[in-house]
Design an enzyme around this catalytic site. Structure first.
Site, PDB file in Angstrom:
ATOM      1  N   LEU A  65     -46.167 -38.620 -42.771  1.00  0.00           N
ATOM      2  CA  LEU A  65     -45.266 -37.799 -41.948  1.00  0.00           C
ATOM      3  C   LEU A  65     -45.606 -36.318 -42.088  1.00  0.00           C
ATOM      4  CD1 LEU A  65     -42.054 -39.819 -42.835  1.00  0.00           C
ATOM      5  CD2 LEU A  65     -43.157 -39.692 -40.588  1.00  0.00           C
ATOM      6  N   PRO A  66     -45.124 -35.493 -41.125  1.00  0.00           N
ATOM      7  CA  PRO A  66     -45.539 -34.086 -41.147  1.00  0.00           C
ATOM      8  C   PRO A  66     -45.162 -33.312 -42.417  1.00  0.00           C
ATOM      9  CG  PRO A  66     -44.594 -34.654 -39.004  1.00  0.00           C
ATOM     10  CD  PRO A  66     -44.372 -35.838 -39.901  1.00  0.00           C
ATOM     11  N   THR A  94     -48.531 -34.750 -46.926  1.00  0.00           N
ATOM     12  CA  THR A  94     -48.662 -33.617 -47.851  1.00  0.00           C
ATOM     13  C   THR A  94     -47.316 -32.909 -47.893  1.00  0.00           C
ATOM     14  OG1 THR A  94     -50.961 -33.331 -47.179  1.00  0.00           O
ATOM     15  CG2 THR A  94     -49.941 -31.506 -48.368  1.00  0.00           C
ATOM     16  N   LYS A 169     -53.270 -31.732 -54.317  1.00  0.00           N
ATOM     17  CA  LYS A 169     -53.573 -31.649 -52.878  1.00  0.00           C
ATOM     18  C   LYS A 169     -53.366 -30.226 -52.340  1.00  0.00           C
ATOM     19  CE  LYS A 169     -53.874 -32.550 -48.489  1.00  0.00           C
ATOM     20  NZ  LYS A 169     -55.149 -32.662 -47.814  1.00  0.00           N
ATOM     21  N   LYS A 244     -48.064 -24.902 -43.235  1.00  0.00           N
ATOM     22  CA  LYS A 244     -47.084 -25.559 -44.125  1.00  0.00           C
ATOM     23  C   LYS A 244     -47.672 -25.723 -45.529  1.00  0.00           C
ATOM     24  CE  LYS A 244     -47.467 -29.785 -44.453  1.00  0.00           C
ATOM     25  NZ  LYS A 244     -47.668 -31.215 -44.510  1.00  0.00           N
TER      26      LYS A 244
HETATM   27  P1  NAD Z   1     -49.327 -35.792 -36.770  1.00  0.00           P
HETATM   28  O1  NAD Z   1     -48.335 -34.800 -36.304  1.00  0.00           O
HETATM   29  O2  NAD Z   1     -50.510 -36.125 -35.940  1.00  0.00           O
HETATM   30  O3  NAD Z   1     -48.567 -37.174 -37.126  1.00  0.00           O
HETATM   31  C1  NAD Z   1     -47.289 -37.270 -37.639  1.00  0.00           C
HETATM   32  C2  NAD Z   1     -46.618 -38.441 -36.953  1.00  0.00           C
HETATM   33  O4  NAD Z   1     -45.340 -38.658 -37.562  1.00  0.00           O
HETATM   34  C3  NAD Z   1     -46.366 -38.208 -35.454  1.00  0.00           C
HETATM   35  O5  NAD Z   1     -46.953 -39.250 -34.703  1.00  0.00           O
HETATM   36  C4  NAD Z   1     -44.846 -38.178 -35.333  1.00  0.00           C
HETATM   37  O6  NAD Z   1     -44.373 -38.735 -34.115  1.00  0.00           O
HETATM   38  C5  NAD Z   1     -44.455 -39.047 -36.519  1.00  0.00           C
HETATM   39  N1  NAD Z   1     -43.094 -38.848 -36.988  1.00  0.00           N
HETATM   40  C6  NAD Z   1     -42.441 -37.693 -37.246  1.00  0.00           C
HETATM   41  N2  NAD Z   1     -41.202 -37.957 -37.712  1.00  0.00           N
HETATM   42  C7  NAD Z   1     -41.078 -39.300 -37.779  1.00  0.00           C
HETATM   43  C8  NAD Z   1     -40.053 -40.188 -38.173  1.00  0.00           C
HETATM   44  N3  NAD Z   1     -38.878 -39.728 -38.622  1.00  0.00           N
HETATM   45  N4  NAD Z   1     -40.277 -41.527 -38.103  1.00  0.00           N
HETATM   46  C9  NAD Z   1     -41.453 -41.993 -37.636  1.00  0.00           C
HETATM   47  N5  NAD Z   1     -42.482 -41.207 -37.240  1.00  0.00           N
HETATM   48  C10 NAD Z   1     -42.287 -39.879 -37.297  1.00  0.00           C
HETATM   49  O7  NAD Z   1     -49.773 -35.282 -38.215  1.00  0.00           O
HETATM   50  P2  NAD Z   1     -51.077 -35.731 -39.041  1.00  0.00           P
HETATM   51  O8  NAD Z   1     -52.194 -34.786 -38.747  1.00  0.00           O
HETATM   52  O9  NAD Z   1     -51.267 -37.204 -38.911  1.00  0.00           O
HETATM   53  O10 NAD Z   1     -50.565 -35.376 -40.532  1.00  0.00           O
HETATM   54  C11 NAD Z   1     -49.641 -36.188 -41.234  1.00  0.00           C
HETATM   55  C12 NAD Z   1     -49.604 -35.728 -42.678  1.00  0.00           C
HETATM   56  O11 NAD Z   1     -50.918 -35.820 -43.233  1.00  0.00           O
HETATM   57  C13 NAD Z   1     -49.158 -34.277 -42.859  1.00  0.00           C
HETATM   58  O12 NAD Z   1     -48.339 -34.182 -43.997  1.00  0.00           O
HETATM   59  C14 NAD Z   1     -50.463 -33.531 -43.044  1.00  0.00           C
HETATM   60  O13 NAD Z   1     -50.276 -32.342 -43.791  1.00  0.00           O
HETATM   61  C15 NAD Z   1     -51.298 -34.568 -43.770  1.00  0.00           C
HETATM   62  N6  NAD Z   1     -52.755 -34.438 -43.613  1.00  0.00           N
HETATM   63  C16 NAD Z   1     -53.308 -34.256 -42.383  1.00  0.00           C
HETATM   64  C17 NAD Z   1     -54.707 -34.159 -42.272  1.00  0.00           C
HETATM   65  C18 NAD Z   1     -55.386 -33.956 -40.927  1.00  0.00           C
HETATM   66  O14 NAD Z   1     -56.601 -33.673 -40.928  1.00  0.00           O
HETATM   67  N7  NAD Z   1     -54.694 -34.106 -39.791  1.00  0.00           N
HETATM   68  C19 NAD Z   1     -55.513 -34.277 -43.417  1.00  0.00           C
HETATM   69  C20 NAD Z   1     -54.913 -34.507 -44.650  1.00  0.00           C
HETATM   70  C21 NAD Z   1     -53.523 -34.588 -44.729  1.00  0.00           C
END
Ligand code: NAD
Length: 298
Positions: A65-66, A94, A169, A244
């Site tokens: 999740l975000p 994260t 992280k 964030k």
């Molecule tokens: P994203 O915004 O693409 O995905 C998050 C998903 O969570 C979305 O599809 C959203 O609809 C869903 N969501 C939000 N609230 C929800 C809820 N209550 N119930 C169900 N679904 C819900 O973000 P991302 O890039 O996939 O990142 C997710 C996490 O991974 C973050 O914490 C980010 O910091 C971490 N991260 C991302 C990357 C990257 O390269 N994108 C790399 C490492 C870590």
């Protein structure tokens, strides 16, 4: 084969869930976005109507999740109280270590287990199943999670007790932001002096400036076919998510009176770039801010 609930099927969670399906696990997923749910179904998983529907019969729950707010809202006492005893919760978002520890405490009070297992490796690593997992929690829970994490990643690290995965992280992401900004500055400088960004990048990759941003995530469009820069900064790691993480690093610095001057500068640059309307695009787009290509409020 495990029954896995996957909550949060975005840029990272979507491909991670698809890799679990590929390795013959039953994946029952939930996301607020229909588009994300449809992608899971076409990858061979099942779509749930709510997080609880996905989780209540699961052996393992993975969340991606975000932010910490989303994680603490999901894992309420009420929600965890509805899970099967001994359910293993793996939170790969994260978030701040305090929230991670508090969810682990609630899980333990309800007879469940929880580890924090944030990842590194970007969306490319999520698709290829080559992520790095950085785990905090009880060692026995880490061992239980390892075979599941192996289906999505290559390097699996145990960082220490609950919250330690998140601390490691954010240290990593603070460094990532700093070298992305440094790499962007260097490429911009070279271009202003007539150099070809591809040639300059190749030179620095084989010299002492070598780093991950240069090796797999070049911020300049066209230098690297598969980097977000070459698809208009879409489908990567959003500016808002990087801001964030830098905010989490700054808070962690304040807590322990640790000076992080470059981390704080990176935080301000990413906040300004986000405020200029670029929060949803990939964080490597910071190169455009630095070269003045897209000016703030213009
Ligand atoms: P994203 O915004 O693409 O995905 C998050 C998903 O969570 C979305 O599809 C959203 O609809 C869903 N969501 C939000 N609230 C929800 C809820 N209550 N119930 C169900 N679904 C819900 O973000 P991302 O890039 O996939 O990142 C997710 C996490 O991974 C973050 O914490 C980010 O910091 C971490 N991260 C991302 C990357 C990257 O390269 N994108 C790399 C490492 C870590």
């Amino acid at each position: 084969m495990a029954n896995i609930a996957f909550i949060g099927l975005g840029n990272m969670g979507g491909p991670m869930a698809a890799n679990l399906v590929q390795k013959n696990h039953n994946v029952f997923g939930f996301d607020l976005s229909d588009h994300a749910l449809k992608a899971l179904v076409s990858a061979g998983g099942k779509a749930a109507g709510s997080a609880l529907e996905a989780a209540k019969e699961a052996d393992v729950i993975i969340s991606m999740l975000p932010s910490g707010k989303h994680v603490s809202e999901l894992y309420s006492e009420e929600f965890i109280g509805c899970l099967k005893p001994n359910t293993l919760i793996i939170d790969s978002s994260t978030i701040d270590a305090v929230t991670a520890r508090s969810v682990a405490t609630i899980a333990a009070s309800k007879g469940c287990k929880m580890i924090d297992a944030p990842v590194s490796g970007g969306t490319g690593g999520a698709k290829a199943g080559t992520l790095t997992f950085i785990v905090g929690g009880k060692q026995e829970d880490f061992e239980k999670a390892r075979p599941i994490l192996k289906c999505m990643g290559q390097n699996i690290f145990y960082a220490g007790q609950s919250g330690a995965g998140q601390v490691a992280k954010i240290c990593n992401n603070m460094l990532l932001a700093i070298h992305m900004i440094g790499t962007s500055e260097a490429i911009n400088l070279g271009i202003r002096h007539g150099l070809d960004p591809k040639v300059l990048s190749e030179i620095m990759q084989k010299s002492s400036g070598k780093n991950w941003s240069l090796e797999v995530y070049n911020p300049y469009p066209g230098v690297m076919e598969n980097s977000p820069a070459s698809r208009e900064y879409s489908g990567g790691f959003a500016v808002d998510l990087m801001a964030k993480d830098l905010g989490l690093a700054a808070e962690a610095g304040l807590e322990t009176k640790t000076s992080t001057p470059l981390g704080n500068t990176a935080l301000n640059l990413y906040r300004m770039w986000s405020e200029a309307g670029n929060g949803k695009i990939d964080f490597s787009s910071i190169i455009q801010f630095l070269n003045g290509e897209l000016k703030v409020n213009n």
